[in-house]
Design a protein around this motif. Structure first.
Motif, PDB file in Angstrom:
ATOM      1  N   LEU A   1       1.448  15.601 -10.350  1.00  0.00           N
ATOM      2  CA  LEU A   1       0.992  14.837  -9.202  1.00  0.00           C
ATOM      3  C   LEU A   1      -0.371  14.204  -9.429  1.00  0.00           C
ATOM      4  CD1 LEU A   1       2.117  17.192  -6.296  1.00  0.00           C
ATOM      5  CD2 LEU A   1       3.247  15.143  -7.137  1.00  0.00           C
ATOM      6  N   GLY A   2      -1.061  14.614 -10.476  1.00  0.00           N
ATOM      7  CA  GLY A   2      -2.328  14.004 -10.833  1.00  0.00           C
ATOM      8  C   GLY A   2      -3.443  14.325  -9.851  1.00  0.00           C
ATOM      9  N   ARG A   3      -4.492  13.542  -9.955  1.00  0.00           N
ATOM     10  CA  ARG A   3      -5.645  13.743  -9.089  1.00  0.00           C
ATOM     11  C   ARG A   3      -5.498  12.957  -7.796  1.00  0.00           C
ATOM     12  NH1 ARG A   3     -10.441  12.536 -13.290  1.00  0.00           N
ATOM     13  NH2 ARG A   3      -9.000  10.825 -13.792  1.00  0.00           N
ATOM     14  N   ARG A   4      -6.401  13.224  -6.882  1.00  0.00           N
ATOM     15  CA  ARG A   4      -6.310  12.598  -5.565  1.00  0.00           C
ATOM     16  C   ARG A   4      -6.475  11.085  -5.634  1.00  0.00           C
ATOM     17  NH1 ARG A   4      -9.835  14.278  -0.177  1.00  0.00           N
ATOM     18  NH2 ARG A   4      -8.956  12.682   1.205  1.00  0.00           N
ATOM     19  N   LYS A   5      -7.324  10.614  -6.530  1.00  0.00           N
ATOM     20  CA  LYS A   5      -7.546   9.166  -6.599  1.00  0.00           C
ATOM     21  C   LYS A   5      -6.290   8.434  -7.050  1.00  0.00           C
ATOM     22  CE  LYS A   5      -9.413   8.952 -11.321  1.00  0.00           C
ATOM     23  NZ  LYS A   5     -10.586   8.516 -12.132  1.00  0.00           N
ATOM     24  N   ASN A   6      -5.428   9.094  -7.841  1.00  0.00           N
ATOM     25  CA  ASN A   6      -4.165   8.465  -8.222  1.00  0.00           C
ATOM     26  C   ASN A   6      -3.267   8.283  -7.003  1.00  0.00           C
ATOM     27  OD1 ASN A   6      -5.055   8.513 -10.876  1.00  0.00           O
ATOM     28  ND2 ASN A   6      -4.051  10.468 -11.318  1.00  0.00           N
ATOM     29  N   ALA A   7      -3.215   9.310  -6.152  1.00  0.00           N
ATOM     30  CA  ALA A   7      -2.408   9.201  -4.940  1.00  0.00           C
ATOM     31  C   ALA A   7      -2.981   8.147  -3.994  1.00  0.00           C
ATOM     32  CB  ALA A   7      -2.321  10.558  -4.253  1.00  0.00           C
ATOM     33  N   GLU A   8      -4.297   8.056  -3.903  1.00  0.00           N
ATOM     34  CA  GLU A   8      -4.907   7.049  -3.035  1.00  0.00           C
ATOM     35  C   GLU A   8      -4.624   5.640  -3.552  1.00  0.00           C
ATOM     36  OE1 GLU A   8      -8.975   8.114  -2.953  1.00  0.00           O
ATOM     37  OE2 GLU A   8      -8.728   9.729  -1.460  1.00  0.00           O
ATOM     38  N   ARG A   9      -4.649   5.455  -4.862  1.00  0.00           N
ATOM     39  CA  ARG A   9      -4.334   4.142  -5.424  1.00  0.00           C
ATOM     40  C   ARG A   9      -2.889   3.754  -5.122  1.00  0.00           C
ATOM     41  NH1 ARG A   9      -3.980   5.579 -10.197  1.00  0.00           N
ATOM     42  NH2 ARG A   9      -1.699   5.574 -10.194  1.00  0.00           N
ATOM     43  N   ALA A  10      -1.970   4.704  -5.344  1.00  0.00           N
ATOM     44  CA  ALA A  10      -0.563   4.420  -5.058  1.00  0.00           C
ATOM     45  C   ALA A  10      -0.337   4.177  -3.572  1.00  0.00           C
ATOM     46  CB  ALA A  10       0.296   5.580  -5.546  1.00  0.00           C
ATOM     47  N   GLN A  11      -1.087   4.871  -2.727  1.00  0.00           N
ATOM     48  CA  GLN A  11      -0.945   4.672  -1.283  1.00  0.00           C
ATOM     49  C   GLN A  11      -1.376   3.265  -0.878  1.00  0.00           C
ATOM     50  OE1 GLN A  11      -3.720   6.847   1.113  1.00  0.00           O
ATOM     51  NE2 GLN A  11      -2.414   6.841   2.923  1.00  0.00           N
ATOM     52  N   ARG A  12      -2.490   2.804  -1.394  1.00  0.00           N
ATOM     53  CA  ARG A  12      -2.956   1.460  -1.058  1.00  0.00           C
ATOM     54  C   ARG A  12      -1.949   0.394  -1.500  1.00  0.00           C
ATOM     55  NH1 ARG A  12      -7.935   3.668  -2.891  1.00  0.00           N
ATOM     56  NH2 ARG A  12      -7.590   2.694  -4.923  1.00  0.00           N
ATOM     57  N   LYS A  13      -1.400   0.561  -2.698  1.00  0.00           N
ATOM     58  CA  LYS A  13      -0.431  -0.409  -3.193  1.00  0.00           C
ATOM     59  C   LYS A  13       0.846  -0.388  -2.365  1.00  0.00           C
ATOM     60  CE  LYS A  13       0.105  -0.820  -7.604  1.00  0.00           C
ATOM     61  NZ  LYS A  13       0.350  -0.528  -9.027  1.00  0.00           N
ATOM     62  N   ALA A  14       1.301   0.813  -1.975  1.00  0.00           N
ATOM     63  CA  ALA A  14       2.523   0.911  -1.181  1.00  0.00           C
ATOM     64  C   ALA A  14       2.333   0.308   0.205  1.00  0.00           C
ATOM     65  CB  ALA A  14       2.956   2.374  -1.079  1.00  0.00           C
ATOM     66  N   HIS A  15       1.202   0.556   0.846  1.00  0.00           N
ATOM     67  CA  HIS A  15       0.949   0.001   2.173  1.00  0.00           C
ATOM     68  C   HIS A  15       0.774  -1.510   2.100  1.00  0.00           C
ATOM     69  CE1 HIS A  15       0.457   3.489   4.924  1.00  0.00           C
ATOM     70  NE2 HIS A  15       0.257   4.146   3.781  1.00  0.00           N
ATOM     71  N   ALA A  16       0.167  -2.000   1.023  1.00  0.00           N
ATOM     72  CA  ALA A  16       0.002  -3.444   0.892  1.00  0.00           C
ATOM     73  C   ALA A  16       1.336  -4.147   0.689  1.00  0.00           C
ATOM     74  CB  ALA A  16      -0.937  -3.752  -0.273  1.00  0.00           C
ATOM     75  N   GLU A  17       2.265  -3.507  -0.001  1.00  0.00           N
ATOM     76  CA  GLU A  17       3.565  -4.129  -0.262  1.00  0.00           C
ATOM     77  C   GLU A  17       4.474  -4.075   0.950  1.00  0.00           C
ATOM     78  OE1 GLU A  17       7.269  -3.720  -3.448  1.00  0.00           O
ATOM     79  OE2 GLU A  17       5.267  -2.947  -3.935  1.00  0.00           O
ATOM     80  N   THR A  18       4.432  -2.979   1.700  1.00  0.00           N
ATOM     81  CA  THR A  18       5.321  -2.837   2.854  1.00  0.00           C
ATOM     82  C   THR A  18       4.706  -3.363   4.140  1.00  0.00           C
ATOM     83  OG1 THR A  18       4.504  -0.566   3.195  1.00  0.00           O
ATOM     84  CG2 THR A  18       6.486  -0.857   1.843  1.00  0.00           C
ATOM     85  N   GLY A  19       3.404  -3.617   4.183  1.00  0.00           N
ATOM     86  CA  GLY A  19       2.765  -4.108   5.377  1.00  0.00           C
ATOM     87  C   GLY A  19       2.485  -3.054   6.426  1.00  0.00           C
ATOM     88  N   VAL A  20       2.618  -1.796   6.108  1.00  0.00           N
ATOM     89  CA  VAL A  20       2.339  -0.709   7.039  1.00  0.00           C
ATOM     90  C   VAL A  20       0.833  -0.476   7.089  1.00  0.00           C
ATOM     91  CG1 VAL A  20       2.758   1.723   7.579  1.00  0.00           C
ATOM     92  CG2 VAL A  20       4.566   0.336   6.566  1.00  0.00           C
ATOM     93  N   ILE A  21       0.318  -0.344   8.296  1.00  0.00           N
ATOM     94  CA  ILE A  21      -1.118  -0.142   8.462  1.00  0.00           C
ATOM     95  C   ILE A  21      -1.474   1.300   8.132  1.00  0.00           C
ATOM     96  CG2 ILE A  21      -3.040  -0.234  10.098  1.00  0.00           C
ATOM     97  CD1 ILE A  21      -1.489  -2.305  11.661  1.00  0.00           C
ATOM     98  N   ILE A  22      -2.525   1.497   7.358  1.00  0.00           N
ATOM     99  CA  ILE A  22      -2.996   2.839   7.032  1.00  0.00           C
ATOM    100  C   ILE A  22      -3.716   3.411   8.240  1.00  0.00           C
ATOM    101  CG2 ILE A  22      -4.469   4.222   5.532  1.00  0.00           C
ATOM    102  CD1 ILE A  22      -4.058   2.248   3.338  1.00  0.00           C
ATOM    103  N   ALA A  23      -3.219   4.508   8.747  1.00  0.00           N
ATOM    104  CA  ALA A  23      -3.799   5.129   9.933  1.00  0.00           C
ATOM    105  C   ALA A  23      -5.009   5.947   9.536  1.00  0.00           C
ATOM    106  CB  ALA A  23      -2.772   6.013  10.631  1.00  0.00           C
ATOM    107  N   ARG A  24      -6.050   5.832  10.315  1.00  0.00           N
ATOM    108  CA  ARG A  24      -7.264   6.612  10.099  1.00  0.00           C
ATOM    109  C   ARG A  24      -7.384   7.621  11.240  1.00  0.00           C
ATOM    110  NH1 ARG A  24      -8.148   5.599   4.877  1.00  0.00           N
ATOM    111  NH2 ARG A  24      -8.250   3.341   4.482  1.00  0.00           N
ATOM    112  N   GLY A  25      -7.164   8.848  10.966  1.00  0.00           N
ATOM    113  CA  GLY A  25      -7.211   9.865  12.003  1.00  0.00           C
ATOM    114  C   GLY A  25      -5.810  10.226  12.462  1.00  0.00           C
ATOM    115  N   ARG A  26      -5.537  10.077  13.761  1.00  0.00           N
ATOM    116  CA  ARG A  26      -4.236  10.444  14.307  1.00  0.00           C
ATOM    117  C   ARG A  26      -3.176   9.447  13.855  1.00  0.00           C
ATOM    118  NH1 ARG A  26      -2.849  11.379  20.741  1.00  0.00           N
ATOM    119  NH2 ARG A  26      -0.682  12.086  20.439  1.00  0.00           N
ATOM    120  N   GLU A  27      -2.047   9.977  13.451  1.00  0.00           N
ATOM    121  CA  GLU A  27      -0.973   9.130  12.955  1.00  0.00           C
ATOM    122  C   GLU A  27      -0.271   8.439  14.118  1.00  0.00           C
ATOM    123  OE1 GLU A  27       1.610  11.565  10.790  1.00  0.00           O
ATOM    124  OE2 GLU A  27       0.141  12.161   9.283  1.00  0.00           O
ATOM    125  N   PRO A  28      -0.106   7.122  14.074  1.00  0.00           N
ATOM    126  CA  PRO A  28       0.626   6.430  15.139  1.00  0.00           C
ATOM    127  C   PRO A  28       2.112   6.718  15.044  1.00  0.00           C
ATOM    128  CG  PRO A  28       0.071   4.905  13.397  1.00  0.00           C
ATOM    129  CD  PRO A  28      -0.573   6.211  13.025  1.00  0.00           C
TER     130      PRO A  28
END
Length: 327
Positions: A282-309
């Motif tokens: 699973l690698g380090r946390r920064k790898n997961a954060e990088r993949a998360q940003r790319k996935a949200h940018a491709e799907t158009g889903v807004i990254i929730a900060r705090g409580r999940e919508p």
């Protein structure tokens, strides 16, 4: 456990450096922990599986060194009762090792390192008191010198008897050269060119191993070829890392989309939990954060900060009689 008696854990067994039971001469195995209940051993299937593991452990006899090392550590536990105030002392460690080197190897610490099958610089740091010996190394030195671990910690100049190092001790730290250095340089250079042309070596370490020479010999006698091999090895490592990152991002994206299709917000922890067993690491946390940003940018889903919508990631449809507004 087979005789339905109360189970217990010995203090000796909980030490990581101990790999065997010195009494039964068997290797230790990790068993699942049962719920501690008086005269109750847990569910029947759990007890049965644990008993099977216990029976299989009887077929794993420990080596002589594993038994001797466990016995030395057990004696150290007994000595700690006699010397409760004694702790680690760099001067005591240096005094014992200096005594061992002078007595057994005529003052040559390099010969002592070769006998223990460890690096010379490590033994030098032990003797000078700059490096603290860990428990496995203490057991190894006590085994090879025929003394107790407490003698090393207390700096006792006891009578020593030389014993060969166990076969399980790794020799890679001192096996730095070979017979290839005795061959003519032109012959070695020709063979090195053939290895590089055929692509049978990928870096300088593999080249030195194929030629049966040390890395230092290769660097001093063939500096240009060694530099090319080092650069090739670095590029190979970079390409391997990039490929692993791409695979990680693709699997993250697929699990991200699967959660979206199921109507669940693709939080990073949920995606990572679904990825377990599908990637090598699973690698380090920064790898997961990088993949998360790319996935949200491709799907158009807004990254929730705090409580999940609940339905933030779902597109809103205009009701009857209304037009869709641009946001």
């Amino acid at each position: 456990m087979q005789k339905e008696r109360d189970c217990y854990d010995r203090l000796l067994w909980s030490i990581d450096a101990v790999a065997a039971c010195p009494l039964h001469r068997l290797k230790l195995v990790n068993l699942p922990k049962l719920k501690r209940r008086p005269m109750v051993f847990g569910p029947a299937d759990e007890v049965t599986s644990t008993i099977k593991l216990t029976e299989s452990a009887e077929l794993l006899p420990a080596s002589d060194y594993e038994v001797a090392s466990a016995r030395l550590i057990a004696e150290l536990l007994d000595d700690s009762v006699v010397f409760p105030d004694a702790g680690y002392s760099a001067s005591a460690q240096s005094a014992f090792l200096t005594h061992a080197v002078d007595t057994l190897f005529n003052g040559k610490s390099a010969r002592f390192a070769a006998h223990l099958r460890v690096n010379k610089s490590q033994v030098h740091g032990w003797v000078k008191g700059k490096i603290q010996m860990c428990l496995p190394r203490l057991a190894l030195v006590a085994y090879c010198c025929g003394c107790a671990i407490a003698d090393i910690l207390l700096g006792n100049k006891v009578m020593l008897s030389l014993r060969p190092a166990p076969q399980c001790q790794d020799r890679r730290l001192i096996a730095s050269g070979g017979e290839g250095a005795k061959r003519p340089r032109d012959e070695l250079r020709k063979e090195l060119y053939e290895l590089m042309r055929d692509g049978r070596i990928r870096n300088a370490t593999e080249a030195a191993k194929c030629l049966a020479v040390s890395s230092k010999f290769l660097r001093e006698n063939f500096p240009r070829e060694q530099a090319l091999l080092v650069q090739s090895g670095r590029e190979l490592v970079k390409s391997g890392r990039k490929e692993a990152m791409d695979v990680f991002d693709q699997i993250y994206l697929s699990e991200h989309k699967a959660l979206c299709d199921a109507g669940v917000y693709p939080a990073r922890r949920r995606v990572i939990e679904r990825m377990r067993g599908k990637v090598k690491s699973l690698g380090r946390r920064k790898n997961a954060e990088r993949a998360q940003r790319k996935a949200h940018a491709e799907t158009g889903v807004i990254i929730a900060r705090g409580r999940e919508p609940e339905r933030l990631f779902l597109p809103r449809r205009p009701s009857c009689g209304q037009t869709e507004e641009k946001v």
